[in-house]
Motif scaffolding. Sequence first.
Motif, PDB file in Angstrom:
ATOM      1  N   GLU A  30       0.633  -1.214   0.134  1.00 50.86           N
ATOM      2  CA  GLU A  30       0.002   0.035  -0.089  1.00 50.86           C
ATOM      3  C   GLU A  30       0.811   1.320   0.140  1.00 50.86           C
ATOM      4  OE1 GLU A  30      -3.702  -1.939   2.718  1.00 50.86           O
ATOM      5  OE2 GLU A  30      -2.008  -0.591   3.653  1.00 50.86           O
ATOM      6  N   ILE A  31       2.259   1.125   0.210  1.00 47.15           N
ATOM      7  CA  ILE A  31       3.046   2.202   0.453  1.00 47.15           C
ATOM      8  C   ILE A  31       3.457   2.834  -1.227  1.00 47.15           C
ATOM      9  CG2 ILE A  31       5.079   3.110   1.204  1.00 47.15           C
ATOM     10  CD1 ILE A  31       4.663   0.925   3.774  1.00 47.15           C
ATOM     11  N   PRO A  32       3.107   3.948  -1.124  1.00 46.64           N
ATOM     12  CA  PRO A  32       3.627   4.562  -2.568  1.00 46.64           C
ATOM     13  C   PRO A  32       5.192   5.066  -2.525  1.00 46.64           C
ATOM     14  CG  PRO A  32       2.625   6.426  -1.258  1.00 46.64           C
ATOM     15  CD  PRO A  32       2.485   5.094  -0.388  1.00 46.64           C
ATOM     16  N   ASN A  33       5.891   5.103  -3.491  1.00 49.13           N
ATOM     17  CA  ASN A  33       7.332   5.036  -3.809  1.00 49.13           C
ATOM     18  C   ASN A  33       7.450   6.681  -4.369  1.00 49.13           C
ATOM     19  OD1 ASN A  33       6.647   5.254  -6.574  1.00 49.13           O
ATOM     20  ND2 ASN A  33       7.696   3.290  -6.795  1.00 49.13           N
ATOM     21  N   ASN A  34       8.643   6.998  -4.684  1.00 49.48           N
ATOM     22  CA  ASN A  34       9.150   8.382  -5.231  1.00 49.48           C
ATOM     23  C   ASN A  34      10.109   8.114  -6.390  1.00 49.48           C
ATOM     24  OD1 ASN A  34      11.899   8.643  -3.927  1.00 49.48           O
ATOM     25  ND2 ASN A  34      10.449   8.396  -2.167  1.00 49.48           N
ATOM     26  N   PRO A  35      10.322   9.177  -7.188  1.00 54.40           N
ATOM     27  CA  PRO A  35      11.393   8.861  -8.333  1.00 54.40           C
ATOM     28  C   PRO A  35      12.614   8.919  -8.017  1.00 54.40           C
ATOM     29  CG  PRO A  35      10.167  11.272  -8.345  1.00 54.40           C
ATOM     30  CD  PRO A  35       9.636  10.531  -7.060  1.00 54.40           C
ATOM     31  N   LYS A  36      13.148   8.851  -6.655  1.00 58.27           N
ATOM     32  CA  LYS A  36      14.521   8.802  -6.382  1.00 58.27           C
ATOM     33  C   LYS A  36      15.144   7.694  -6.911  1.00 58.27           C
ATOM     34  CE  LYS A  36      17.384  10.397  -2.345  1.00 58.27           C
ATOM     35  NZ  LYS A  36      17.444  10.785  -1.003  1.00 58.27           N
ATOM     36  N   GLN A  37      16.204   7.956  -8.042  1.00 63.81           N
ATOM     37  CA  GLN A  37      16.857   6.859  -8.649  1.00 63.81           C
ATOM     38  C   GLN A  37      17.416   5.700  -7.819  1.00 63.81           C
ATOM     39  OE1 GLN A  37      19.362   8.106 -12.001  1.00 63.81           O
ATOM     40  NE2 GLN A  37      18.451   9.956 -11.629  1.00 63.81           N
ATOM     41  N   ARG A  38      17.880   6.017  -6.988  1.00 61.95           N
ATOM     42  CA  ARG A  38      18.518   4.938  -6.383  1.00 61.95           C
ATOM     43  C   ARG A  38      17.907   3.796  -5.594  1.00 61.95           C
ATOM     44  NH1 ARG A  38      21.826   8.054  -1.535  1.00 61.95           N
ATOM     45  NH2 ARG A  38      22.306   9.527  -3.430  1.00 61.95           N
ATOM     46  N   TYR A  39      16.516   4.483  -5.577  1.00 61.32           N
ATOM     47  CA  TYR A  39      15.433   3.767  -4.706  1.00 61.32           C
ATOM     48  C   TYR A  39      14.764   2.453  -5.424  1.00 61.32           C
ATOM     49  CZ  TYR A  39      15.823   6.879  -0.787  1.00 61.32           C
ATOM     50  OH  TYR A  39      16.329   7.932   0.384  1.00 61.32           O
ATOM     51  N   LYS A  40      15.004   2.818  -6.905  1.00 59.39           N
ATOM     52  CA  LYS A  40      14.311   1.750  -7.746  1.00 59.39           C
ATOM     53  C   LYS A  40      15.071   0.534  -7.902  1.00 59.39           C
ATOM     54  CE  LYS A  40      12.698   1.426 -12.602  1.00 59.39           C
ATOM     55  NZ  LYS A  40      13.615   0.159 -12.889  1.00 59.39           N
ATOM     56  N   LEU A  41      16.734   1.009  -7.896  1.00 60.12           N
ATOM     57  CA  LEU A  41      17.505  -0.159  -7.816  1.00 60.12           C
ATOM     58  C   LEU A  41      17.674  -0.972  -6.531  1.00 60.12           C
ATOM     59  CD1 LEU A  41      21.133   0.447  -9.478  1.00 60.12           C
ATOM     60  CD2 LEU A  41      20.817  -0.848  -7.347  1.00 60.12           C
ATOM     61  N   MET A  42      17.581  -0.218  -5.565  1.00 60.24           N
ATOM     62  CA  MET A  42      17.634  -0.811  -4.060  1.00 60.24           C
ATOM     63  C   MET A  42      16.500  -1.665  -4.082  1.00 60.24           C
ATOM     64  SD  MET A  42      18.797   2.437  -1.664  1.00 60.24           S
ATOM     65  CE  MET A  42      18.691   1.609  -0.309  1.00 60.24           C
ATOM     66  N   THR A  43      15.347  -1.208  -4.422  1.00 69.03           N
ATOM     67  CA  THR A  43      13.975  -2.000  -4.422  1.00 69.03           C
ATOM     68  C   THR A  43      14.316  -3.389  -5.096  1.00 69.03           C
ATOM     69  OG1 THR A  43      12.617  -0.185  -4.119  1.00 69.03           O
ATOM     70  CG2 THR A  43      11.694  -2.252  -4.785  1.00 69.03           C
ATOM     71  N   GLU A  44      15.074  -3.655  -6.080  1.00 65.62           N
ATOM     72  CA  GLU A  44      15.130  -4.763  -6.792  1.00 65.62           C
ATOM     73  C   GLU A  44      16.450  -5.701  -6.206  1.00 65.62           C
ATOM     74  OE1 GLU A  44      16.301  -3.213 -10.706  1.00 65.62           O
ATOM     75  OE2 GLU A  44      14.131  -2.458 -11.199  1.00 65.62           O
ATOM     76  N   ASP A  45      17.619  -4.743  -5.763  1.00 65.73           N
ATOM     77  CA  ASP A  45      18.492  -5.624  -5.161  1.00 65.73           C
ATOM     78  C   ASP A  45      18.497  -5.999  -3.663  1.00 65.73           C
ATOM     79  OD1 ASP A  45      19.494  -5.508  -8.040  1.00 65.73           O
ATOM     80  OD2 ASP A  45      21.241  -4.267  -7.327  1.00 65.73           O
ATOM     81  N   MET A  46      17.875  -5.172  -2.900  1.00 64.29           N
ATOM     82  CA  MET A  46      18.085  -5.501  -1.453  1.00 64.29           C
ATOM     83  C   MET A  46      17.404  -6.838  -0.914  1.00 64.29           C
ATOM     84  SD  MET A  46      19.633  -3.201   0.400  1.00 64.29           S
ATOM     85  CE  MET A  46      18.844  -3.000   2.065  1.00 64.29           C
ATOM     86  N   PRO A  47      16.238  -6.976  -1.414  1.00 67.03           N
ATOM     87  CA  PRO A  47      15.763  -8.325  -1.014  1.00 67.03           C
ATOM     88  C   PRO A  47      16.403  -9.485  -1.257  1.00 67.03           C
ATOM     89  CG  PRO A  47      13.870  -6.808  -2.226  1.00 67.03           C
ATOM     90  CD  PRO A  47      15.523  -6.359  -2.337  1.00 67.03           C
ATOM     91  N   LEU A  48      17.440  -9.523  -2.301  1.00 65.39           N
ATOM     92  CA  LEU A  48      18.144 -10.639  -2.632  1.00 65.39           C
ATOM     93  C   LEU A  48      19.212 -11.205  -1.394  1.00 65.39           C
ATOM     94  CD1 LEU A  48      19.445  -9.781  -6.063  1.00 65.39           C
ATOM     95  CD2 LEU A  48      17.276 -11.045  -5.406  1.00 65.39           C
ATOM     96  N   GLY A  49      19.395 -10.257  -0.320  1.00 60.43           N
ATOM     97  CA  GLY A  49      20.232 -10.362   0.825  1.00 60.43           C
ATOM     98  C   GLY A  49      19.630 -10.398   1.971  1.00 60.43           C
ATOM     99  N   GLY A  50      18.314 -10.317   1.982  1.00 60.50           N
ATOM    100  CA  GLY A  50      17.659 -10.125   3.451  1.00 60.50           C
ATOM    101  C   GLY A  50      16.142 -10.093   3.204  1.00 60.50           C
ATOM    102  N   GLU A  51      15.229 -10.899   3.880  1.00 62.27           N
ATOM    103  CA  GLU A  51      13.728 -11.160   3.957  1.00 62.27           C
ATOM    104  C   GLU A  51      12.911  -9.829   4.259  1.00 62.27           C
ATOM    105  OE1 GLU A  51      11.719 -14.096   6.111  1.00 62.27           O
ATOM    106  OE2 GLU A  51      13.273 -13.845   7.736  1.00 62.27           O
ATOM    107  N   HIS A  52      13.391  -8.929   5.049  1.00 68.88           N
ATOM    108  CA  HIS A  52      12.821  -7.946   5.670  1.00 68.88           C
ATOM    109  C   HIS A  52      13.604  -6.485   4.850  1.00 68.88           C
ATOM    110  CE1 HIS A  52       9.874  -9.632   7.977  1.00 68.88           C
ATOM    111  NE2 HIS A  52      10.595 -10.439   8.790  1.00 68.88           N
ATOM    112  N   SER A  53      14.152  -6.647   3.867  1.00 66.79           N
ATOM    113  CA  SER A  53      14.821  -5.372   3.422  1.00 66.79           C
ATOM    114  C   SER A  53      13.814  -4.207   2.724  1.00 66.79           C
ATOM    115  CB  SER A  53      15.829  -5.770   2.205  1.00 66.79           C
ATOM    116  OG  SER A  53      16.833  -6.653   2.689  1.00 66.79           O
TER     117      SER A  53
END
Length: 431
Positions: free
Chosen positions: A133-156
């Motif tokens: 339910e949580i909206p995001n924003n156009p800050k570029q790094r967050y798009k990449l982090m949203t894709e990569d972070m879950p690979l290393g931790g289930e609650h990322s």
Amino acid sequence: MITSKEHVIDYFKSGIKDPKNFKIGIEHEKFLFNVSDNTRVDYSKIKQMFSALAEFGWKPVYENENIIALNNGGKNITLEPGNQIELSGDILNHIHEACAESQDYLFELRQVTKKLGIKIVSAGFDPISKIQEIPNNPKQRYKLMTEDMPLGGEHSLDMMYRTCGTQLNVDYNSEEDFIKKFKVVNSIVPISIALFANSSIVEKKKSGYLSYRSKVWQSTSRGGLPAIFFDNFDFDKYAEFAINFNILFIDHEGKYISGKKYTFKDFMDGKIDEIGNRLPTEKDLTTHLSTIFTENRLKKYIELRSMDACGWDCLCSGPAFNVGMIYGNIDETYDLIKNWDKDKIINAYLEVPKKGFNTQLMGKDLLHWSKTLLELSNKGLENRDFLNKHGKNETIFLNHLNKIVENKMTNADHMINKFSKDENLETLYDQ
């Protein structure tokens, strides 16, 4: 260019300051909700809010055409992945200044949020929203982090979108001083989590945790409390740790490139083809050190990151608690913790999000250690003797924590009690 471990060590050495020049830096995050329907604010509402804050002297900071932050002198308001806002405060001399800065910020926020139909939640974890339910924003790094972070931790993703914390930045006067302070701040992480627990409600239900935020950070990519941090961790060891740590992203020619395949050592060795094998700058090193999400970390100062966000009445207590020990009474605090068993500290760290003050550490519960550390902090703040205009020193900011310890009731306990009466969402908002 940063091309060797020695360059990283020199970076840390450049942070050494004379004790008379020690400063305090505080960062704190808040959740923003729409009054009309209890949903988190989206980016369009953030833009309205940032625009309204301009009347208080805040200037916009852009990434391409998108406004992503505000600046006002030495202060910045930045945007987290789920549109949480963070105040990165100015570099200040004492807690009186820091608390005045927070009160000024609160005044400005209240004028703007009231006008725009926004309410603030000061908690360590979003008590209302589901992740989808949580909206995001156009800050570029967050798009990449949203894709990569879950690979290393289930609650990322929960960490990114549903947590808020309070952070304190402190200085060191030598490598030996850093070693001592770093051991102290890592040893007291379980006590800090217990004292500042403020995330007991999740998705409008009791979570079973006092600090659900801490539980989430323990299961977050690049986070945690590494056992090696307790082994007289000097600049050389931290440099070794950092350069062999995977890169989260690289800012290259205005674009963010995933670093998941590379360590910082690969970067230093010119082995990253996607960026033309260029070598890292000091800015790249700073970015890398800022994306290591351990409970405490080193840049040109030490960052303490274990406190849940809390209400405006307790916002100054966390910085005061730590400053009293670290700046005012480091030797006595170090003597207390220097022989603690690191395995017992880490075990307490894993248990404290759920057990709170009942967690055991070195044969005593964390309520005992909280009282002990509060006494050491109080003594340190007395030693510092920074007075406000009414002649009061910084110990006044420990009053909130003294009440918590006396009543054995954390902010999380109060939140549970208030919310459990009638499960009214209004009790979760700042009043």
